[in-house]
Motif scaffolding. Sequence first.
Motif, mmCIF file in Angstrom:
data_model
loop_
_atom_site.group_PDB
_atom_site.id
_atom_site.type_symbol
_atom_site.label_atom_id
_atom_site.label_comp_id
_atom_site.label_asym_id
_atom_site.label_seq_id
_atom_site.Cartn_x
_atom_site.Cartn_y
_atom_site.Cartn_z
ATOM 1 N N VAL A 103 0.841 -1.214 0.000
ATOM 2 C CA VAL A 103 0.000 0.000 0.000
ATOM 3 C C VAL A 103 0.869 1.253 0.000
ATOM 4 C CG1 VAL A 103 -1.732 1.301 1.305
ATOM 5 C CG2 VAL A 103 -1.911 -1.183 1.161
ATOM 6 N N GLY A 104 1.952 1.225 0.801
ATOM 7 C CA GLY A 104 2.848 2.385 0.879
ATOM 8 C C GLY A 104 3.456 2.748 -0.464
ATOM 9 N N VAL A 105 3.855 1.735 -1.236
ATOM 10 C CA VAL A 105 4.435 1.961 -2.571
ATOM 11 C C VAL A 105 3.397 2.570 -3.504
ATOM 12 C CG1 VAL A 105 5.400 0.820 -4.620
ATOM 13 C CG2 VAL A 105 6.161 0.124 -2.350
ATOM 14 N N VAL A 106 2.177 2.036 -3.469
ATOM 15 C CA VAL A 106 1.099 2.538 -4.345
ATOM 16 C C VAL A 106 0.746 3.981 -3.986
ATOM 17 C CG1 VAL A 106 -1.312 2.238 -5.044
ATOM 18 C CG2 VAL A 106 0.166 0.226 -4.782
ATOM 19 N N VAL A 107 0.652 4.288 -2.684
ATOM 20 C CA VAL A 107 0.339 5.661 -2.233
ATOM 21 C C VAL A 107 1.405 6.633 -2.748
ATOM 22 C CG1 VAL A 107 0.200 7.189 -0.215
ATOM 23 C CG2 VAL A 107 -1.014 5.001 -0.204
ATOM 24 N N SER A 108 2.694 6.273 -2.554
ATOM 25 C CA SER A 108 3.790 7.143 -3.017
ATOM 26 C C SER A 108 3.739 7.334 -4.534
ATOM 27 C CB SER A 108 5.145 6.551 -2.633
ATOM 28 O OG SER A 108 5.338 6.626 -1.248
ATOM 29 N N VAL A 319 10.872 15.734 -5.716
ATOM 30 C CA VAL A 319 11.564 15.067 -4.609
ATOM 31 C C VAL A 319 11.014 15.557 -3.266
ATOM 32 C CG1 VAL A 319 13.783 14.620 -3.487
ATOM 33 C CG2 VAL A 319 13.669 14.789 -5.970
ATOM 34 N N LEU A 320 10.782 16.863 -3.163
ATOM 35 C CA LEU A 320 10.244 17.434 -1.916
ATOM 36 C C LEU A 320 8.827 16.909 -1.640
ATOM 37 C CD1 LEU A 320 11.513 21.133 -2.223
ATOM 38 C CD2 LEU A 320 12.453 19.300 -0.799
ATOM 39 N N VAL A 321 8.035 16.756 -2.703
ATOM 40 C CA VAL A 321 6.688 16.181 -2.555
ATOM 41 C C VAL A 321 6.798 14.731 -2.069
ATOM 42 C CG1 VAL A 321 4.639 15.383 -3.850
ATOM 43 C CG2 VAL A 321 5.549 17.685 -4.227
ATOM 44 N N LEU A 322 7.757 13.976 -2.640
ATOM 45 C CA LEU A 322 7.975 12.587 -2.229
ATOM 46 C C LEU A 322 8.361 12.512 -0.750
ATOM 47 C CD1 LEU A 322 8.429 9.532 -2.993
ATOM 48 C CD2 LEU A 322 10.801 10.152 -3.451
ATOM 49 N N MET A 323 9.285 13.394 -0.328
ATOM 50 C CA MET A 323 9.806 13.359 1.037
ATOM 51 C C MET A 323 8.809 13.853 2.081
ATOM 52 S SD MET A 323 13.674 14.764 0.249
ATOM 53 C CE MET A 323 14.066 15.201 1.934
ATOM 54 N N MET A 352 9.130 8.177 8.617
ATOM 55 C CA MET A 352 8.800 9.092 7.513
ATOM 56 C C MET A 352 10.074 9.709 6.920
ATOM 57 S SD MET A 352 5.567 11.169 9.120
ATOM 58 C CE MET A 352 4.113 10.320 9.719
ATOM 59 N N TRP A 353 11.091 9.893 7.787
ATOM 60 C CA TRP A 353 12.315 10.567 7.330
ATOM 61 C C TRP A 353 13.257 9.631 6.592
ATOM 62 C CZ3 TRP A 353 13.533 15.086 5.980
ATOM 63 C CH2 TRP A 353 14.858 15.504 5.859
ATOM 64 N N VAL A 389 19.333 13.878 -3.535
ATOM 65 C CA VAL A 389 18.773 14.618 -2.401
ATOM 66 C C VAL A 389 18.520 13.698 -1.205
ATOM 67 C CG1 VAL A 389 16.795 15.986 -1.587
ATOM 68 C CG2 VAL A 389 17.771 16.430 -3.850
ATOM 69 N N THR A 390 17.907 12.534 -1.451
ATOM 70 C CA THR A 390 17.600 11.658 -0.308
ATOM 71 C C THR A 390 18.866 11.137 0.363
ATOM 72 O OG1 THR A 390 17.323 9.710 -1.750
ATOM 73 C CG2 THR A 390 15.330 10.934 -1.167
ATOM 74 N N LEU A 391 19.899 10.838 -0.439
ATOM 75 C CA LEU A 391 21.153 10.368 0.166
ATOM 76 C C LEU A 391 21.886 11.495 0.892
ATOM 77 C CD1 LEU A 391 22.695 7.876 -2.412
ATOM 78 C CD2 LEU A 391 21.831 7.370 -0.142
#
Length: 419
Positions: A103-108, A319-323, A352-353, A389-391
């Motif tokens: 579900v988490g993958v589909v939501v993202s 990326v900011l929307v994803l994070m 979440m982080w 950015v995430t790394l």
Amino acid sequence: MGSTVETIAANNLILIFSTIGITGIVLGRVSEILKIPDVILYLIAGIVIGPAVLNILSIQSFPVENNLILTFGSAFILFEGGKEINLRVLNKVKISVGMLSTVGVVVSAVVVGFVSQKVFGLPIMTALLLGSVIASTDPAALIPVFKQVIIKDKIKQTVVSESAFNDAVGAILVSALLGVVSSGEFSAMDSIKELVVSAGVGILVGVVIGYVLTVFISDKKIGVFHSYAPIVSILQVALSYEIAVALGGSGYMAVFIAGLICGNKKLFGLWIPEYDFQSIHHCSENLSTMSRMAIFVILGTQVDLGVLSKYWAPALLIVLVLMFVARPLSVLVSTAFDKNCKWTFKELLFMMWVRETGVIPAALSGIIVSMKLPGYEIISSVVFMTILVTLIVQASTTKMVAKKLGVLEEEKKELSQVV
């Protein structure tokens, strides 16, 4: 002529290995001194020595060597991640892990997809494809960070297990959407069937290979190969991956499950003699370090600064929307169903982080680029911006955030000693 081509290919592999080895050990030492995650330095080094800057190492010129390093490296890191998972702890968080991985993958994917459609003006299916590529988290990035930052077991094992399982889900989602984008046809039943078969075959192969080869290096009468334990552990990775893929399953799922069985061998009444256990440990540590160096240096060499400079601002917005939107939403939705876990708000904030992106999204992006699908340059730019950015932001601040939220394992131990 054939032998000349083979010699060039062999020389290329030696050149790549040498360059990555020198870069890796120097920057690994620098990361120890500066106390920052080494993967960040490897990624930046890859950009510098790659075609974007110095052009010392152009991995795009060596696709076979590139795929060999990325495939085996990520598979081995995943296997090592599986070994660190405690099945008793995993059993307590299985609902959260299952929901986050699906579900988490589909939501993202959906959240990022709809925002990408608005930002880039992409067709909805192409935008959802973009969202699906970066929806999964990456064990090759998370596991090295968690080796340096000791997080509470419940959280660590949830996040690492999620990253292992959601790679398969993300890859299948991308595969289904690729079919839609290229042919215009979509079948929900076919996609679900593919997911079940891929995951099921991967799990089955991982269990069989993980158990059988662990028996062969155990102290049982049948454990005749325990003096070759390090080689057998490498074979567990290679055979699990290859057999699962050959049978239509997820190779990454198989190696993770094989590692899980290997790491929980005591539950199955298996014991490896101490000397052989230490041999495996030292061999695995070195191979894991080399794999990590290779993967992230190679990812850095693939960054196309020209394309990135064209799309960097809207890509950064995605990326900011994803994070800050998609990840928090997927964590809240996924953990809401798991009442037994009793997640605290601070634990949820930490989950979440930590959602670093790396190898699997890069590999999926590479497939899309090679197919030259409409919008492939945009997808490629967003994927690399997400990895960077995430790394750089999340991986480097994991310890600080964990300390602020009180989820470090060492803090808990110190408190118990005071009490």
